[in-house]
Design a protein around this motif. Structure first.
Motif, mmCIF file in Angstrom:
data_model
loop_
_atom_site.group_PDB
_atom_site.id
_atom_site.type_symbol
_atom_site.label_atom_id
_atom_site.label_comp_id
_atom_site.label_asym_id
_atom_site.label_seq_id
_atom_site.Cartn_x
_atom_site.Cartn_y
_atom_site.Cartn_z
ATOM 1 N N MET A 123 24.625 46.365 36.720
ATOM 2 C CA MET A 123 25.053 45.113 37.343
ATOM 3 C C MET A 123 24.078 44.681 38.442
ATOM 4 S SD MET A 123 27.404 42.768 37.069
ATOM 5 C CE MET A 123 28.870 43.494 36.314
ATOM 6 N N ALA A 124 23.522 45.632 39.157
ATOM 7 C CA ALA A 124 22.601 45.309 40.249
ATOM 8 C C ALA A 124 21.316 44.660 39.740
ATOM 9 C CB ALA A 124 22.272 46.570 41.040
ATOM 10 N N ARG A 125 20.995 44.845 38.459
ATOM 11 C CA ARG A 125 19.777 44.241 37.903
ATOM 12 C C ARG A 125 19.940 42.753 37.594
ATOM 13 N NH1 ARG A 125 19.456 49.424 35.260
ATOM 14 N NH2 ARG A 125 20.475 48.634 33.374
ATOM 15 N N ALA A 126 21.156 42.233 37.634
ATOM 16 C CA ALA A 126 21.393 40.823 37.296
ATOM 17 C C ALA A 126 20.678 39.901 38.268
ATOM 18 C CB ALA A 126 22.888 40.530 37.311
ATOM 19 N N THR A 127 20.181 38.798 37.740
ATOM 20 C CA THR A 127 19.559 37.782 38.582
ATOM 21 C C THR A 127 20.594 37.151 39.498
ATOM 22 O OG1 THR A 127 18.074 37.323 36.725
ATOM 23 C CG2 THR A 127 18.109 35.718 38.528
ATOM 24 N N ALA A 128 21.801 36.975 38.986
ATOM 25 C CA ALA A 128 22.923 36.449 39.775
ATOM 26 C C ALA A 128 24.211 36.916 39.116
ATOM 27 C CB ALA A 128 22.882 34.923 39.863
ATOM 28 N N VAL A 129 25.273 37.010 39.903
ATOM 29 C CA VAL A 129 26.577 37.432 39.405
ATOM 30 C C VAL A 129 27.601 36.349 39.728
ATOM 31 C CG1 VAL A 129 28.393 39.186 39.525
ATOM 32 C CG2 VAL A 129 25.994 39.864 39.753
ATOM 33 N N ILE A 130 28.413 36.012 38.722
ATOM 34 C CA ILE A 130 29.455 34.995 38.874
ATOM 35 C C ILE A 130 30.796 35.643 38.536
ATOM 36 C CG2 ILE A 130 30.318 32.751 38.098
ATOM 37 C CD1 ILE A 130 27.484 32.057 37.239
ATOM 38 N N ALA A 131 31.815 35.353 39.331
ATOM 39 C CA ALA A 131 33.173 35.822 39.064
ATOM 40 C C ALA A 131 33.990 34.684 38.485
ATOM 41 C CB ALA A 131 33.824 36.314 40.357
ATOM 42 N N ASN A 132 34.937 35.031 37.614
ATOM 43 C CA ASN A 132 35.752 33.978 37.006
ATOM 44 C C ASN A 132 36.933 33.564 37.875
ATOM 45 O OD1 ASN A 132 37.468 36.193 36.679
ATOM 46 N ND2 ASN A 132 37.957 35.745 34.544
ATOM 47 N N SER A 133 37.164 34.281 38.984
ATOM 48 C CA SER A 133 38.271 33.944 39.880
ATOM 49 C C SER A 133 38.057 34.651 41.208
ATOM 50 C CB SER A 133 39.614 34.379 39.281
ATOM 51 O OG SER A 133 39.688 35.799 39.198
ATOM 52 N N GLU A 134 38.863 34.282 42.193
ATOM 53 C CA GLU A 134 38.776 34.935 43.494
ATOM 54 C C GLU A 134 39.155 36.411 43.394
ATOM 55 O OE1 GLU A 134 37.585 33.891 46.264
ATOM 56 O OE2 GLU A 134 37.329 31.752 45.841
ATOM 57 N N VAL A 135 40.170 36.707 42.588
ATOM 58 C CA VAL A 135 40.571 38.109 42.471
ATOM 59 C C VAL A 135 39.466 38.939 41.822
ATOM 60 C CG1 VAL A 135 41.736 37.865 40.215
ATOM 61 C CG2 VAL A 135 42.442 39.657 41.789
ATOM 62 N N THR A 136 38.740 38.357 40.873
ATOM 63 C CA THR A 136 37.625 39.078 40.257
ATOM 64 C C THR A 136 36.481 39.242 41.246
ATOM 65 O OG1 THR A 136 38.223 38.299 38.046
ATOM 66 C CG2 THR A 136 35.967 39.041 38.342
ATOM 67 N N ARG A 137 36.257 38.238 42.089
ATOM 68 C CA ARG A 137 35.211 38.381 43.113
ATOM 69 C C ARG A 137 35.506 39.579 44.020
ATOM 70 N NH1 ARG A 137 33.023 33.485 46.811
ATOM 71 N NH2 ARG A 137 35.209 33.278 47.427
ATOM 72 N N GLU A 138 36.770 39.753 44.392
ATOM 73 C CA GLU A 138 37.126 40.892 45.226
ATOM 74 C C GLU A 138 36.920 42.205 44.467
ATOM 75 O OE1 GLU A 138 37.858 40.965 48.442
ATOM 76 O OE2 GLU A 138 37.394 38.821 48.406
ATOM 77 N N ARG A 139 37.210 42.213 43.175
ATOM 78 C CA ARG A 139 37.011 43.426 42.383
ATOM 79 C C ARG A 139 35.526 43.745 42.235
ATOM 80 N NH1 ARG A 139 41.499 42.120 37.664
ATOM 81 N NH2 ARG A 139 43.348 42.547 38.951
ATOM 82 N N ILE A 140 34.697 42.724 42.093
ATOM 83 C CA ILE A 140 33.248 42.932 42.011
ATOM 84 C C ILE A 140 32.740 43.534 43.316
ATOM 85 C CG2 ILE A 140 31.018 41.735 41.906
ATOM 86 C CD1 ILE A 140 32.397 39.720 39.983
ATOM 87 N N ARG A 141 33.227 43.012 44.429
ATOM 88 C CA ARG A 141 32.820 43.535 45.733
ATOM 89 C C ARG A 141 33.231 45.007 45.874
ATOM 90 N NH1 ARG A 141 35.201 39.817 49.054
ATOM 91 N NH2 ARG A 141 33.339 38.501 49.038
#
Length: 355
Positions: free
Chosen positions: A147-165
């Motif tokens: 995942m760290a190799r991605a040029t950019a990361v997008i979450a499909n929702s706020e709850v997913t953004r928190e899970r990514i973090r």
């Protein structure tokens, strides 16, 4: 014009993530999809017109979920090249592919089998659960590195953004999935369904909590149509429960249009089905958790249950039925594909500017 190559975990089922990829193909005029496995007969017909490149041979495509121990290595050998940028749909695998072009990862959820064990492992045998538990630290390390190799990361929702973090220590932009009507023409299912019914759309996954949706609908005085793989086991027409299994998009469109309410009882990262129903003027009654906090606006497009209990979800069903269909449709249209494509393009453009 930027040439986009699509990547997705595997195209072997009919689900929200697969529908997103189908919308990407139309919205970005993409013609190529790289994936682990592809079964045309069990996923969306839209992929038949695309150049789908699958790593796993067709004869084994139906067994992909049973191949978990080997999938990290198979994913790492799946190469994505050509085009200007790869747009990657991932719930655990596609971000592990070997990318020879810049790639933007759209995360539906960090891998449940690694970061939400209770959701995923309940379906595994004792031996497979034990094996996964032992290997989890190593698999998580490789997952985070990919995942760290991605040029950019997008979450499909706020709850997913928190899970990514929490899972990766990475920041991500939030872009809600694209939502379009599932079909233009509505066709009634062959099965006779009561005039007043609810609908729940969910594959056979424990975290979808379909039994709660069924019990709440019945408590609210409605029959319920259950759509999705495995729902046939719930079929009990005498009790007002219609387990329809997988249905075509035209039949799903009819169910959305004619249902009194769509019910969401599970732990969803976004909750695409409630918005598909909203485009047909049908409100939603859901638990007040996860993606439903973003996809349902109480008093406008439906209602949230005060708790994840039969009584409270039944109350939400009754409240949702009071919604104005025109207001529900307006809410759903805010999530249409054009807005989604514009936001994704903005992220891609920003990454290009930094390159």
């Amino acid at each position: 014009m930027t040439e986009i190559v699509l990547a997705h975990d595997y195209l072997v089922q009919v689900g929200g993530a697969e529908r997103v990829v189908a919308e990407w193909a139309a919205g970005f005029e993409a013609t190529r999809v790289v994936t682990l496995a592809y079964r045309p007969e069990t996923t969306f017909d839209a992929f038949r017109d695309l150049d789908v490149r699958a790593t796993i041979p067709p004869a084994l495509s139906g067994q992909v979920e049973r191949m978990l121990p080997a999938l990290p290595a198979i994913a790492a050998r799946t190469t994505v090249t050509g085009g200007d940028v790869a747009l990657v749909s991932s719930s655990g695998w596609a971000h592990r592919f070997r990318f020879e072009i810049p790639h933007v990862v759209y995360v539906h959820s960090p891998a449940r089998w690694l970061y939400a064990a209770d959701d995923y492992r309940m379906r595994l045998s004792a031996i497979r659960r034990a094996g996964l538990t032992v290997s989890t630290p190593i698999l998580r390390r490789g997952d985070a590195e990919a995942m760290a190799r991605a040029t950019a990361v997008i979450a499909n929702s706020e709850v997913t953004r928190e899970r990514i973090r929490a899972a990766y220590g990475l920041e991500s932009a939030v872009v809600h999935p694209p939502v379009e009507p599932v079909a233009t023409d509505a066709v009634a299912p062959a099965r006779v369904i009561a005039d007043a019914f609810a609908v729940v759309v969910a594959r056979d996954r424990g975290y979808k909590n379909v039994p709660l949706a069924v019990d709440a609908a019945r408590a609210a005085g409605l029959s319920i149509a259950v759509v999705g793989s495995g729902s046939e086991s719930l079929d009990d027409p005498a009790a007002g429960v219609h387990g329809l299994g997988r249905v075509g998009d035209s039949e799903l469109c009819w169910l959305y249009r004619n249902a009194e309410v769509v019910v969401g009882a599970g732990r969803e990262d976004f909750g695409l089905t409630v918005l598909e129903a909203a485009l047909e003027g049908t409100p939603a009654a859901t638990v007040a958790a996860g993606g439903y906090l973003e996809t349902v606006r109480p008093g406008v497009s439906g209602a949230h249950a005060a708790s994840a209990t039969v009584a409270d979800l039944a109350d939400a069903i009754r409240a949702a039925r009071m919604s104005d269909p025109d207001e529900v449709r307006r809410w759903g249209r805010a999530f249409r594909r054009d807005a989604h494509v514009a936001r994704i393009n903005a992220v891609i453009g920003a990454t290009s500017d930094r390159a």
